[in-house]
Write an enzyme that holds these catalytic residues in place. Sequence first.
Site, PDB file in Angstrom:
ATOM      1  N   ASP A  64      -1.936 -16.069 -28.140  1.00 54.83           N
ATOM      2  CA  ASP A  64      -2.559 -17.385 -28.021  1.00 54.83           C
ATOM      3  C   ASP A  64      -2.041 -17.946 -26.706  1.00 54.83           C
ATOM      4  O   ASP A  64      -0.843 -18.210 -26.555  1.00 54.83           O
ATOM      5  CB  ASP A  64      -2.118 -18.254 -29.209  1.00 54.83           C
ATOM      6  CG  ASP A  64      -2.604 -19.691 -29.088  1.00 54.83           C
ATOM      7  OD1 ASP A  64      -2.958 -20.127 -27.973  1.00 54.83           O
ATOM      8  OD2 ASP A  64      -2.617 -20.386 -30.120  1.00 54.83           O
ATOM      9  N   TYR A 157     -23.120 -28.063 -20.148  1.00 59.28           N
ATOM     10  CA  TYR A 157     -21.969 -27.213 -19.815  1.00 59.28           C
ATOM     11  C   TYR A 157     -20.763 -28.092 -19.453  1.00 59.28           C
ATOM     12  O   TYR A 157     -19.619 -27.749 -19.730  1.00 59.28           O
ATOM     13  CB  TYR A 157     -22.326 -26.229 -18.688  1.00 59.28           C
ATOM     14  CG  TYR A 157     -21.370 -25.050 -18.610  1.00 59.28           C
ATOM     15  CD1 TYR A 157     -21.247 -24.162 -19.669  1.00 59.28           C
ATOM     16  CD2 TYR A 157     -20.593 -24.839 -17.477  1.00 59.28           C
ATOM     17  CE1 TYR A 157     -20.371 -23.090 -19.618  1.00 59.28           C
ATOM     18  CE2 TYR A 157     -19.716 -23.761 -17.403  1.00 59.28           C
ATOM     19  CZ  TYR A 157     -19.614 -22.887 -18.482  1.00 59.28           C
ATOM     20  OH  TYR A 157     -18.740 -21.823 -18.413  1.00 59.28           O
ATOM     21  N   LYS A 164     -14.421 -23.840 -14.908  1.00 60.78           N
ATOM     22  CA  LYS A 164     -14.794 -22.594 -14.217  1.00 60.78           C
ATOM     23  C   LYS A 164     -14.639 -22.745 -12.703  1.00 60.78           C
ATOM     24  O   LYS A 164     -14.286 -21.778 -12.016  1.00 60.78           O
ATOM     25  CB  LYS A 164     -16.226 -22.189 -14.571  1.00 60.78           C
ATOM     26  CG  LYS A 164     -16.431 -21.723 -16.005  1.00 60.78           C
ATOM     27  CD  LYS A 164     -15.604 -20.503 -16.379  1.00 60.78           C
ATOM     28  CE  LYS A 164     -16.088 -19.866 -17.677  1.00 60.78           C
ATOM     29  NZ  LYS A 164     -15.184 -18.778 -18.136  1.00 60.78           N
ATOM     30  N   THR A 195     -23.455 -14.502 -27.331  1.00 58.61           N
ATOM     31  CA  THR A 195     -22.211 -14.017 -27.931  1.00 58.61           C
ATOM     32  C   THR A 195     -21.767 -15.045 -28.978  1.00 58.61           C
ATOM     33  O   THR A 195     -22.448 -16.053 -29.173  1.00 58.61           O
ATOM     34  CB  THR A 195     -21.094 -13.888 -26.877  1.00 58.61           C
ATOM     35  OG1 THR A 195     -20.773 -15.193 -26.390  1.00 58.61           O
ATOM     36  CG2 THR A 195     -21.514 -12.991 -25.719  1.00 58.61           C
TER      37      THR A 195
HETATM   38  O1  0WE Z   1     -18.581 -20.324 -20.677  1.00 61.14           O
HETATM   39  C1  0WE Z   1     -19.431 -20.301 -21.551  1.00 61.14           C
HETATM   40  C2  0WE Z   1     -19.120 -20.821 -22.940  1.00 61.14           C
HETATM   41  C3  0WE Z   1     -17.671 -20.981 -23.229  1.00 61.14           C
HETATM   42  C4  0WE Z   1     -17.377 -21.857 -24.426  1.00 61.14           C
HETATM   43  C5  0WE Z   1     -18.106 -21.819 -25.600  1.00 61.14           C
HETATM   44  C6  0WE Z   1     -17.758 -22.636 -26.668  1.00 61.14           C
HETATM   45  C7  0WE Z   1     -18.556 -22.682 -27.939  1.00 61.14           C
HETATM   46  C8  0WE Z   1     -17.717 -23.124 -29.113  1.00 61.14           C
HETATM   47  C9  0WE Z   1     -16.310 -22.705 -24.339  1.00 61.14           C
HETATM   48  N1  0WE Z   1     -15.949 -23.510 -25.360  1.00 61.14           N
HETATM   49  C10 0WE Z   1     -16.650 -23.479 -26.511  1.00 61.14           C
HETATM   50  N2  0WE Z   1     -16.244 -24.304 -27.531  1.00 61.14           N
HETATM   51  C11 0WE Z   1     -16.750 -24.216 -28.772  1.00 61.14           C
HETATM   52  O2  0WE Z   1     -16.391 -25.009 -29.656  1.00 61.14           O
HETATM   53  N3  0WE Z   1     -20.688 -19.839 -21.244  1.00 61.14           N
HETATM   54  C12 0WE Z   1     -20.976 -19.423 -19.902  1.00 61.14           C
HETATM   55  C13 0WE Z   1     -21.788 -19.804 -22.224  1.00 61.14           C
HETATM   56  C14 0WE Z   1     -22.474 -21.111 -22.187  1.00 61.14           C
HETATM   57  O3  0WE Z   1     -21.982 -22.161 -22.862  1.00 61.14           O
HETATM   58  C15 0WE Z   1     -22.803 -23.251 -22.588  1.00 61.14           C
HETATM   59  C16 0WE Z   1     -23.813 -22.846 -21.724  1.00 61.14           C
HETATM   60  C17 0WE Z   1     -23.609 -21.482 -21.446  1.00 61.14           C
HETATM   61  C18 0WE Z   1     -24.433 -20.631 -20.553  1.00 61.14           C
HETATM   62  C19 0WE Z   1     -22.704 -24.555 -23.031  1.00 61.14           C
HETATM   63  C20 0WE Z   1     -23.653 -25.462 -22.613  1.00 61.14           C
HETATM   64  C21 0WE Z   1     -24.676 -25.099 -21.741  1.00 61.14           C
HETATM   65  C22 0WE Z   1     -24.764 -23.778 -21.282  1.00 61.14           C
END
Ligand code: 0WE
Length: 269
Positions: A64, A157, A164, A195
């Site tokens: 973690d 996002y 990022k 995913t």
């Molecule tokens: O980096 C990501 C997602 C990373 C992520 C996903 C979650 C979902 C569950 C980070 N934190 C969380 N927290 C949670 O509780 N991506 C590149 C995929 C992604 O996520 C988005 C996207 C895309 C593309 C969220 C909003 C809009 C577009």
Amino acid sequence: MGFMAGKRILVLGIASKLSIASGIAAAMHREGAELAFTYQNGKLKDRVLGFAEGWGSNLVYPCDVTNDTQIVDLFSQLSENWDGLDGIVHCLAYAPAHELDGNYVDVTTREGFLTAHEISSYSFVALAQEGRELMRNRNGSLLTLSYLGAMRSLPNYNVMGLAKASLEANVRYMASSLGPEGTRVNGISAGPIRTLAAAGIKSFRKMLQHNASQTPLRRNVTTEEVGNSAAFLCSDLASGISGEILYVDGGFNTTAMGSLNDLDPKTNP
Ligand code: 0WE
């Protein structure tokens, strides 16, 4: 013989078969790498153990990344089995769900901001610190995963985009720090992929459809394609590449004005 034969690689961030980390592990295993894995918590332990077995590995450790001790223990346990390490693949990101839903200025909190940056960016350099001695002077490489939201704003996002952006700067600074000892540091900016991390995100289906229709290749990329690029970047084939963010997105980031397909009644009645 595969182009990663003899390389020992630590992969963090496998949560399911669909994980980008799984696509990366599969490609690296196919190319002859020896692999080790981490899991975030007890819930994921047996699942990761099963995947590891499938890729010929019994090196599976808890990690973690919010816990300094677990990061230290990870590399001390790993060093009992491996006398050196050739790669760390960082496929970890998290922001609280409420930060990824709504108007950025409305929904962003101090706590969510700090959490997103800690887990999604800080953890990369924290792992580099503890893995550094095992990787020194082996022409090894560190790799992380980014997304276009680091460079452009897009709906929902939100604070993950800032995290990022920080991660991509982290890649460049870490590349400068570790280059003199022969360690390369790169990132892959992948197109959106369905995913577990995407499962909780509102209108992800719509985003995938939009992305496919507006991408030069007219489709979304797969974890296998990201895996192949990751294997390349962590292999000696990429010995001249460091501090780089490689887009594996079908070309999406290189265009503007879209395909105009969505305006054509023949292709979009
Ligand atoms: O980096 C990501 C997602 C990373 C992520 C996903 C979650 C979902 C569950 C980070 N934190 C969380 N927290 C949670 O509780 N991506 C590149 C995929 C992604 O996520 C988005 C996207 C895309 C593309 C969220 C909003 C809009 C577009």
